[in-house]
Design an enzyme around this catalytic site. Structure first.
Site, PDB file in Angstrom:
ATOM      1  N   GLU A  47       0.860  -1.171   0.000  1.00 41.80           N
ATOM      2  CA  GLU A  47       0.000   0.000   0.000  1.00 41.80           C
ATOM      3  C   GLU A  47       0.906   1.233   0.000  1.00 41.80           C
ATOM      4  OE1 GLU A  47      -3.680   1.966   2.525  1.00 41.80           O
ATOM      5  OE2 GLU A  47      -2.891   0.042   3.194  1.00 41.80           O
ATOM      6  N   ASP A  58      -5.405   9.726   9.992  1.00 40.85           N
ATOM      7  CA  ASP A  58      -4.132   9.188  10.460  1.00 40.85           C
ATOM      8  C   ASP A  58      -3.714   9.729  11.820  1.00 40.85           C
ATOM      9  OD1 ASP A  58      -3.179   7.361   8.435  1.00 40.85           O
ATOM     10  OD2 ASP A  58      -3.184   9.104   7.107  1.00 40.85           O
ATOM     11  N   TYR A 172     -11.827  -3.336   2.980  1.00 37.13           N
ATOM     12  CA  TYR A 172     -10.892  -2.880   4.011  1.00 37.13           C
ATOM     13  C   TYR A 172     -11.690  -2.657   5.291  1.00 37.13           C
ATOM     14  CZ  TYR A 172      -6.955  -0.014   5.875  1.00 37.13           C
ATOM     15  OH  TYR A 172      -5.919   0.494   6.608  1.00 37.13           O
TER      16      TYR A 172
END
Lengths: 277, 399
Positions: A47, A58, A172
């Site tokens: 990735e 994040d 995911y």
């Protein structure tokens, strides 16, 4: 897109390992070497993270990594260059991770055209929920690139059904509430999230966010088809970067060993992707 | 509500702008919030409760004050000030935090979080948290905590935890990033009170609706005082909540010119400004598509303004739409122009405006002399300047 399917199927002994690294951290050449290392260690899909100034999904480790990369002058076109370089070297699967704004500014059609040319098999956009994804998915489909969707513990069955119905590549599963970053303990909810996703999709299901140790990877590998590990790799890189004169070979070695440890732990489960066969 | 004002559409879009560009983890919460908001905003007892607090707690309606000496000094149009500075906590922000605070209470949340730039929204959130007995955490850029130390102290006195945002430019943008990240982790038991008409749908709509009381009051007060609507309405725009609240009830009154003032910092030909309409282009920030200061590749570029509350690289998506559709005009005002207006209003009227609001006053000072004496300008005086006195004293060496 086929390379992603193959990456899940080809393993006879375990779930797929999907390392995430930010491209350009600490430099273009170094990150290229690091991606090669994880592939050598047995990574099945890589990735490739594109740095962004405001990475909402994040935690601090990936934020700082993105900043290092941006300070080195790295931008989206460099991600394509890096992907193209890796593609020349092998037939592994590779997906590009980017926030939606750099994608929009590059212009959607140009983005997927260049992604295809660079041998990118899939794209993950963490701030592009199902509701906003239609035109971008159409462009991705037109170029044969998988727009890989995320499902979260808060998604609820109706959303998971809709998301799965339009999923490409793999599903995911976000392991827990919160941003990316290592976690001591995985939430129990992720297991049922994976089960729900399987009800609505034949695609492989991978788990990411918070996976820190080989033991956690092994546990996830008992019920998921892939394990995504990002911050734990990047923290190891970051720690070595504290020494400013660190050689890239040291970085390579540390990600190689960690990838190998993850692979070995996952292999203990003897469980491989069989769904949809 | 007016018949034509149907924005946002079902996708949370104002024309092409707005939307919900957030991590999947938040999507169910946003849908739930929209449902709760639609249900409660149509509920008479919720509205009565909100009206009660707006009137008896915050002191609404705020006056529409005729600035006689300012008008005479400029020799043109009559200037009225909508005195949002007279609200409890010193700015319009409380209109929204009372509304969202009540939403939090009515949806069973025990904890609220907020982002803040100048600290006004943080104080207004900490205030309603105290009032309604909610736990409160406020995210504030480390740089802004220095610029607005008094507001940090106030929030802490009110029982809120203030968390410094140390990433990026350490201002409002980064405080908002941190608040969103925190919300992603605590979405199941925490209500996020966004302070402006920004963020993912339904926030721009909700905050506008809670702030429209500014424009609704202004309209009826102007009719009462002048027997007609104003010719021009001016408000400062960072995210743009006071401006949106002021503009919204006038959208269909096409005789009323709507002017938003963006922070031009050192000037829009420099790198140091916060003029997202003048110098930005459409992009995604904090969950919505809007005009944004960014580089070629979509990296958000730092904003600058002397006023922490306008120091933001984006703008509410409905403003982006009002700009594109031509219904409102957005003009840049520099730090220096704002400082001069600050001083002019203080000396002539004995009203110390917030540096943010001084940007709107500056535009009135430019426009009034060009207009005739029977014309009317309304300036939204969104907040009072007490919070800025320290910063200005440092700048001028206390003189």
């Amino acid at each position: 897109m086929e390379r992603i399917q193959r990456a899940f199927y080809r393993r006879q002994d375990r779930a797929a390992l999907i390392p995430f690294l930010n491209a350009g951290d600490p430099t273009f050449a170094d990150s290229l070497a690091l991606f090669r290392s994880v592939l050598r260690a047995g990574a099945d899909i890589i990735e490739i993270g594109t740095p962004y100034s405001d990475p909402l999904a994040d935690g601090p480790v990936i934020q700082n990594s993105a900043l290092r990369s941006l300070r080195a002058g790295f931008q989206l076109p460099h991600s394509f260059e890096l992907a193209a370089a890796l593609r020349k070297e092998g037939d592994h699967a590779q997906v590009l991770f980017t926030y939606v704004n750099p994608l929009l500014q590059y212009s959607v059609d140009r983005f997927f055209r260049d992604a295809q040319a660079a041998g990118v098999d899939g794209v993950i956009v963490p701030d592009l929920p199902f509701e906003e994804s239609e035109s971008i998915r159409a462009a991705a489909d037109a170029y044969g690139t998988a727009l890989i969707p995320l499902v979260a513990p808060t998604s609820g069955e109706d959303r998971i059904r809709d998301i799965c119905a339009h999923a490409r590549g793999f599903i995911y599963c976000v392991s827990s509430l919160g941003v990316t970053g290592e976690r001591a303990k995985m939430s129990d909810r992720v297991k049922s999230l994976v089960a729900t996703a399987r009800q609505y999709s034949q695609l492989p299901v991978a788990v990411g966010f918070g996976v820190s140790t080989p033991e956690q990877a092994r546990d996830i590998a008992t019920y998921a088809d892939g394990v995504i590990v990002g911050s734990a790799f990047i923290r190891r890189i970051e720690k070595n970067l504290e020494n400013e004169s660190v050689e890239v070979s040291v970085l390579e070695e540390c990600v190689y060993h960690f990838a190998q440890a993850l692979v070995e732990a996952m292999a203990q489960t003897k469980r491989r992707f069989v769904q949809g066969v | 509500m007016s018949s034509k004002a149907t924005y946002p559409d079902v996708h949370g879009r104002f024309g092409p702008f707005g939307g919900r560009y957030v991590p999947e983890t938040l999507m169910s919460a946003l849908h739930q919030l929209e449902q709760d908001y639609r249900r409660l905003s149509g509920d008479a007892s919720f509205q009565r409760e909100l009206q009660y607090y707006l009137a008896y707690y915050s002191g609404r309606p705020t006056p529409l004050y005729f600035a006689k000496r300012l008008t005479e000094a400029l020799g043109g149009a009559k200037i009225y000030l909508k005195r949002e500075d007279l609200n409890h906590t010193g700015a319009h922000k409380i209109n929204n935090t009372l509304g969202q605070g009540l939403l939090a209470v009515h949806t069973g949340k025990k904890r609220v979080i907020a982002e803040t730039g100048a600290g006004q929204h943080g104080v207004a959130t900490a205030t309603v948290a105290a009032l309604f007995g909610l736990e409160c955490t406020v995210f504030m850029g480390e740089e802004d905590m220095k610029r607005q130390a008094l507001n940090v102290f106030r929030m802490r006195m009110l029982g809120a935890e203030v968390v410094p945002a140390t990433s990026g430019t350490r201002t409002l943008k980064d405080a908002t990033n941190e608040a969103i990240r925190h919300w992603v982790e605590h979405v199941e038991d925490t209500y996020y009170i966004i302070g402006s008409v920004v963020g993912p749908h339904p926030y721009p709509m909700m905050v506008r609706d809670f702030q429209r009381v500014i424009g609704d009051e202004t309209k009826s007060q102007c009719l009462e005082l002048e027997g007609r609507l104003p010719d021009v309405v001016i408000a400062c725009v960072g995210g743009g909540s006071n401006a949106m609240g002021m503009f919204y009830p006038f959208l269909e009154d096409t005789s009323v010119r709507l002017v938003g003032t963006e922070a031009a910092g050192h000037g829009i030909t420099t790198e140091k400004h916060a003029a997202s309409i003048a110098k930005g282009r459409p992009g995604v920030l904090h969950g919505s598509l809007t005009y944004l200061l960014q580089d070629e590749y979509g990296q958000v570029t730092p904003a600058h303004s002397i006023s922490a509350g306008l120091d933001y690289p984006g703008i509410g998506p409905e403003h982006a739409w009002l700009h594109d559709s031509g219904r409102a005009t957005y003009v840049p005002i520099t730090d220096d122009e704002a400082l001069e207006a600050f001083s002019t209003l203080t000396r002539l009227e004995g009203i110390i405006p917030a540096l943010e609001s001084a940007h709107a006053v500056a535009e009135a000072i430019k426009e009034a002399p060009r207009m005739s004496k029977d014309q009317v300008i309304v300036v939204c005086l969104s907040g009072r300047g007490d919070k800025d006195v320290d910063q200005l004293a440092q700048r001028t060496g206390g003189k």
